[in-house]
Design a protein around this motif. Sequence first.
Motif, PDB file in Angstrom:
ATOM      1  N   TYR A 238     -27.917  14.474  16.813  1.00 46.69           N
ATOM      2  CA  TYR A 238     -27.453  15.804  17.213  1.00 46.69           C
ATOM      3  C   TYR A 238     -28.519  16.863  16.915  1.00 46.69           C
ATOM      4  O   TYR A 238     -28.750  17.774  17.721  1.00 46.69           O
ATOM      5  CB  TYR A 238     -26.158  16.168  16.499  1.00 46.69           C
ATOM      6  N   VAL A 239     -29.144  16.731  15.756  1.00 45.19           N
ATOM      7  CA  VAL A 239     -30.213  17.664  15.399  1.00 45.19           C
ATOM      8  C   VAL A 239     -31.363  17.548  16.385  1.00 45.19           C
ATOM      9  O   VAL A 239     -31.910  18.567  16.847  1.00 45.19           O
ATOM     10  CB  VAL A 239     -30.706  17.405  13.957  1.00 45.19           C
ATOM     11  N   ASP A 240     -31.729  16.336  16.720  1.00 44.44           N
ATOM     12  CA  ASP A 240     -32.822  16.130  17.675  1.00 44.44           C
ATOM     13  C   ASP A 240     -32.491  16.724  19.040  1.00 44.44           C
ATOM     14  O   ASP A 240     -33.376  17.249  19.728  1.00 44.44           O
ATOM     15  CB  ASP A 240     -33.124  14.639  17.818  1.00 44.44           C
ATOM     16  N   ALA A 241     -31.228  16.665  19.424  1.00 43.59           N
ATOM     17  CA  ALA A 241     -30.832  17.202  20.727  1.00 43.59           C
ATOM     18  C   ALA A 241     -30.890  18.722  20.757  1.00 43.59           C
ATOM     19  O   ALA A 241     -31.242  19.317  21.796  1.00 43.59           O
ATOM     20  CB  ALA A 241     -29.424  16.722  21.074  1.00 43.59           C
ATOM     21  N   MET A 242     -30.578  19.367  19.633  1.00 38.76           N
ATOM     22  CA  MET A 242     -30.563  20.825  19.608  1.00 38.76           C
ATOM     23  C   MET A 242     -31.922  21.433  19.265  1.00 38.76           C
ATOM     24  O   MET A 242     -32.168  22.604  19.542  1.00 38.76           O
ATOM     25  CB  MET A 242     -29.524  21.338  18.619  1.00 38.76           C
ATOM     26  N   ALA A 243     -32.806  20.640  18.664  1.00 42.81           N
ATOM     27  CA  ALA A 243     -34.072  21.165  18.152  1.00 42.81           C
ATOM     28  C   ALA A 243     -34.946  21.859  19.208  1.00 42.81           C
ATOM     29  O   ALA A 243     -35.573  22.885  18.899  1.00 42.81           O
ATOM     30  CB  ALA A 243     -34.867  20.056  17.470  1.00 42.81           C
TER      31      ALA A 243
END
Length: 292
Positions: A238-243
């Motif tokens: 999820y973090v990678d998707a929003m980064a």
Amino acid sequence: MTLPVMEPDLDAATLRAWARLVDDAPFASLCWGERITFDNPESLTLLGALSAWTDRVQLVTTVLIPQLHDPVMLAKALATADMLSGGRLTVGLGVGGRHEDYCAVGADPATQTMREMADRVAVMKRVWAGEKVTESTLPVGPPPVQPGGPKLLVGTMGPKTTRHAAGWADGLAGTTLDLDLAAQNELFDVARAAWQEAGKPAPHLATSFWFAIGDGPAPREQVHRHLRRYMNWIPREYVDAMAPTTGWAGTADELRALLRRFADIGTDEVHLIPTDADLDQARRVAEVVADL
């Protein structure tokens, strides 16, 4: 400018160097946030050090979580810091986003509400007004330098929270993840209307975002690394998707233009959050601020 308190391997020398640079540079405020289950410095202890390390800049907590503290002791600690800093303290308060921090200090996660925070603020304001909170011989001191206590800002990203805080807060200490200025302006309009309805002066409108300044892809990669570390309670995918769209990364000229756009919608203050402890990041932003 926010201190890099969420970065790894910090020591007193690094924090002191950042504090002194910010105090000497044309920044309005020096900010830092609170977490418990993380290896960041404890916020109130750091506040005492910052009161000694700086002489000019406003000291702003972004944000403290009252439910993690006894409200009388928190009021006493903040009044002491207001005295030590010569009245340079502004207190940002929020409910926090992590139950693990509540559990770590024995606080009830059910108190993670705006109503509970408002109740604790009411106790703190009684202490700062010199009222006795028990049948004690004397009230809890010392009195803050600022009459009635430090300015209070609410940490919020939503209209409901903003409206709820109008009764006790002096303004906002918000966060924008995607730097949507139209959405930020809508929230500011909610605050302006809520404060007017409450019969209060116009609110102080502050927001914040993560930043990395530089050329090429390196700044965006820096933000991504920071988010992976800081947002450790969120699944990595999820973090990678929003980064790619969270925070800001770019050149000095691009940052200057962005800050001017925030000024255009009536932002009183932007609290920039570094994504690296390299002091050069603060120096480069100071050059941008000096040219605004």
